[in-house]
Motif scaffolding. Structure first.
Motif, PDB file in Angstrom:
ATOM      1  N   ILE A  74       0.740  -1.007  -0.078  1.00 55.40           N
ATOM      2  CA  ILE A  74      -0.284   0.241   0.036  1.00 55.40           C
ATOM      3  C   ILE A  74       0.962   1.066  -0.271  1.00 55.40           C
ATOM      4  CG2 ILE A  74      -2.092   0.992   1.472  1.00 55.40           C
ATOM      5  CD1 ILE A  74      -2.749  -2.078   2.403  1.00 55.40           C
ATOM      6  N   VAL A 133      -4.645   7.263   0.201  1.00 54.58           N
ATOM      7  CA  VAL A 133      -4.102   6.223  -0.288  1.00 54.58           C
ATOM      8  C   VAL A 133      -3.914   6.278  -1.885  1.00 54.58           C
ATOM      9  CG1 VAL A 133      -4.196   3.709  -1.544  1.00 54.58           C
ATOM     10  CG2 VAL A 133      -5.155   4.043   1.186  1.00 54.58           C
ATOM     11  N   GLU A 158      -2.902   0.544  -4.583  1.00 51.19           N
ATOM     12  CA  GLU A 158      -2.588  -0.698  -3.512  1.00 51.19           C
ATOM     13  C   GLU A 158      -1.719  -1.563  -4.331  1.00 51.19           C
ATOM     14  OE1 GLU A 158      -5.977  -2.112  -1.356  1.00 51.19           O
ATOM     15  OE2 GLU A 158      -6.681  -0.387  -0.761  1.00 51.19           O
TER      16      GLU A 158
END
Length: 794
Positions: free
Chosen positions: A361, A620, A623
């Protein structure tokens, strides 16, 4: 008389091979084992589920004594030649460390004997001339270099049996035998390298017990550097030593025992002038076993190495999962090259260790860095130094509240998707970070914290409440704690059998520490459904998986002469060597960057300040999921590209695949074969289409064919009005099977058990359903035709 050509392989074993062994003097009950599965079968992860691959299985293994194998036999039916099984047998013998191999088809035996000169390495024997146990024991002794009666007495010493069915796994057996045999031949320094979770302590117990019982080693010291390791050892297999064993505590020395367990710290600093171990004479111990020898005793100038130097006349055995081989510190320099290595990769391949998936991540502040605006002050009013901060700084030099919260949110999101009661360890930069992470995880899981405030616990060296819960965390029967936030305390010596999630939010540069952390998840516990684990990486630590040092043999970087000084040991040791309280053995964790202090106590410079800021946008950015392939390496490219290459290795063209698929009696066999090559269909469905059949996944991914969903294929079959040739009830069964295919895929309708579940069970029992088609053969033929209709070109 039966014609041999009509007999099965099992019949050949029963009628010809076993009688030949009995005639040669082998005790069938104690010396001969048939159909020996010596691996458990690799675990393949399918989404949130898992399945096991095939076990490696030998037809016969012959033992001179229990757990001392001397020969292997591979059997074939009589339609094969007498030599047909020899290559498979040689492969198994290489794995099992066995010198002599036989192949047989019932007509005779074909022998491969590694102890002979090249000219007579292989020969054919009649059924009546199979070697006796004593003859093959002589071959074994020659193979192992056991020359004298004294050596033989030690090498042939019995294993310990506790009356249960427990016996060593094949790699433990090899490690035990090689170590005992090396000591029988006079070797004084021995290194065993075995991955975390492979039973080093059980292996050590069997080695010690055999040497002790043979009388060659009468007084034995088992050394560790943590109380947890000593306690696990004492309560585990070593309990069988009963009143012959003692644990040295509080520096109290009692010389009336034969087996001693001790912490390094428990043997040093008796008083200012004398270490406790000096209460023993230098020749008191015959054998010293050093658990986790990569730690304190690895460094030449460490205080702990002094203990080994003092008892230098004893035989020393080092046990470790992670040998230390740096420019300054070398396990092999002291112990020699390992007599046996059993790696994490091999353990996963054999199915004894849990495989893993990696979820990497990338947070925006980690990937792009963060720079404070001009005049930015932290929460305490400190002026934040103006520079670009990155993941190497976060939680060490600078704390961003929102970053901690983002990590906690992502971990919680993962647990909610899978199971919120999966045991989880979050590795943090330091104690302060572990404390803040506990708070962030508690806030994200307020509902479960309200049920039991032990749901998330900080377990670090300075936290007594957390340390008291450590045993509960690693106990599979205890539900709480579920999530542990830690720094260094849980990197090693923690047998977390049911840990399913390891979170890396610490900058780990030491390969030794990384291997130890990964080892926290590699244990399998089938009773509690633990077959694999996930590594969630926020710091790109899993780049270390690509380092050849991760799972290869340790490489000695620097040869060090015994008179040569070793430099900079402190720097390396600081990375991964726990320092423990000398009385309790508990790990002490120190803050980073302590102040420099001159003689006299004058502080020259304060450590760099740690800034605490908030109000930062943290998100984020990306991923990526990585999977283990069939060779135990992480797939670093896209899953689609990897699948394409693996399928094309097996099937060079679309026509080759279609021919194999259409001719296969069961499509499941093709799916399982590709699964064993590392193709992960469940995860591929997530990436491509959940509604796509395995057939279409393969055609689309590997051969660029336009895909159809299962529902679309089922609809095409119904349009063709294919079912009219069957009676009403049989037609309804096939329609139900087709619907089942549309919902679940081809594998399930090929299994006869499908007839026992809804909606098929409405048509009666499996026997009654089969009768609707005229019998089992006709039912299976109808199923084959249904599959042909499903995969017929549109």
């Amino acid at each position: 008389m039966n014609n041999k050509k009509t007999l099965s392989e099992r019949d050949i074993c029963t009628k010809y091979i076993t009688p030949a062994l009995k005639k040669a003097g082998w005790n069938i009950q104690t010396q001969v084992r048939e159909e020996v599965s010596f691996t458990d079968g690799r675990i393949y992860v399918k989404g949130n589920l898992s399945t096991r691959g095939k076990r490696k299985r030998a037809d016969y293994i012959l033992y001179y004594k229990p757990n001392i194998p001397v020969a292997i036999i591979e059997a074939k039916d009589n339609n094969h030649s007498v030599r047909a099984g020899i290559q498979q047998g040689i492969e198994y013998a290489r794995i099992l460390d066995i010198p002599v191999v036989y192949s047989s088809n019932g007509d005779g035996f074909y022998e491969h004997d590694r102890t002979r000169s090249k000219g007579s390495l292989e020969q054919e024997l009649s059924l009546d001339t199979f070697p006796s146990p004593e003859e093959l024991w002589r071959c074994y002794k020659k193979y192992k270099g056991i020359d004298t009666p004294e050596q033989e007495q030690v090498a042939a010493q019995d294993y310990f049996f506790d009356g249960s069915d427990r016996s060593p796994r094949y790699y433990q057996q090899i490690a035990i035998n090689r170590t005992v045999e090396a000591i029988a031949k006079g070797k004084q320094r021995i290194l065993l390298t075995m991955a975390t979770g492979t039973g080093k302590t059980y292996t050590a117990f069997q080695i010690i017990h055999r040497l002790w019982k043979s009388g060659v080693k009468k007084r034995i010291l088992f050394l560790a550097d943590r109380n947890a390791l000593i306690d696990q050892t004492r309560r585990g297999d070593f309990r069988h030593f009963k009143d012959k064993m003692t644990v040295i505590k509080h520096k109290r020395i009692d010389k009336s025992y034969e087996i001693y367990l001790a912490l390094y710290q428990g043997l040093t600093n008796y008083d200012e002038d004398k270490d406790a171990y000096r209460e023993f004479s230098p020749d008191f111990f015959d054998l010293i076993v050093v658990d986790e020898c990569h730690r304190g005793s690895a460094a030449e100038d460490s205080a702990w190495r002094e203990i080994l130097r003092y008892f230098s006349s004893a035989t020393h055995i080092g046990l470790t999962a992670t040998p230390r081989e740096t420019e300054d510190v070398s396990n092999s320099e002291y112990f020699g090259e390992p007599v046996y290595t059993y790696s994490l990769r091999q353990g996963i391949s054999d199915g004894f260790l849990a495989p893993y998936k990696v979820l990497r991540i990338g947070l925006n502040v980690d990937l792009e860095g963060w720079r404070p605006e001009k005049g930015k002050r932290d929460k305490s009013g400190l002026l934040v130094e103006d520079r670009i901060y990155n993941r190497k700084d976060f939680d060490k030099n600078l704390v961003i509240d929102e970053r901690t919260e983002a990590v906690a949110k992502k971990v919680t999101e993962f647990l909610k998707k899978h199971s919120r009661f999966d045991k989880t360890i979050i590795f943090c930069t330091d104690i302060d970070h572990a404390e803040r992470m506990r708070a962030a995880m508690a806030n994200e899981n307020a509902d479960l914290m309200a049920e039991d405030d032990r749901y998330v616990m900080q377990i670090t060296g300075d936290n007594d409440e957390g340390k008291r819960e450590l045993d509960n965390f690693i106990n599979p029967e205890e539900r709480y704690p579920v999530v542990a936030t830690t720094s260094k305390l849980m990197t090693t010596g923690v047998d977390a059998q049911t840990c399913k999630l390891i979170v890396l939010d610490s900058n780990i540069g030491s390969m030794t520490e990384f291997k130890q952390i990964i080892g926290r998840g590699t244990r399998i516990n089938e009773e509690y459904g633990k077959y694999f684990f996930t590594i969630m990486d926020f710091r790109n630590v899993t780049d270390l998986f690509a380092d050849p040092a991760f799972d290869g043999d340790p490489v000695r970087v620097k040869e060090i002469d015994e008179n040569e000084a070793i430099e900079s040991v402190e720097e390396e040791a600081a990375d991964d060597t726990p320092v423990s309280d000398e009385e309790t053995g508990e790990t002490i964790e120190f803050p980073d960057d302590p102040p420099e202090i001159r003689a006299g106590g004058e502080i020259v410079s304060e450590p760099a300040p740690k800034y605490y800021v908030n109000g930062v946008n943290v998100a984020v950015l990306n991923e990526r999921i990585q999977y283990l392939d069939g060779d135990g390496k992480l797939i670093t490219g896209s899953l689609k590209d990897y699948t394409r290459s693996k399928v094309r290795e097996q099937f060079h063209s679309l026509d080759a695949f279609l021919k194999t698929w259409n001719q296969a009696e069961k499509k499941k066999a093709i799916i399982e074969e590709l699964t064993e090559q590392g193709v992960i269909f469940e995860d591929l469905r997530e990436a491509v289409s959940k509604e796509m059949d395995v057939f279409d996944l393969i055609c689309h991914t590997a051969f660029d064919q336009p895909p159809l969903t299962r529902a679309e294929r089922a609809k095409q079959v119904k349009k063709r009005d294919y079912f009219t040739k069957y009676g009403e009830q049989a037609r309804k069964v096939l329609e139900a099977l087709l619907d089942k295919y549309a919902e679940e895929g081809i594998e399930n309708i090929e299994d006869m058990k499908v007839l026992q579940v809804n909606p098929l069970d409405r048509f009666g029992s499996p026997v009654e359903i089969v009768r609707l088609f005229g019998g089992k053969r006709q039912y299976l033929q109808a199923l084959t035709e249904l599959e042909q209709e499903i995969y017929k070109a549109a």
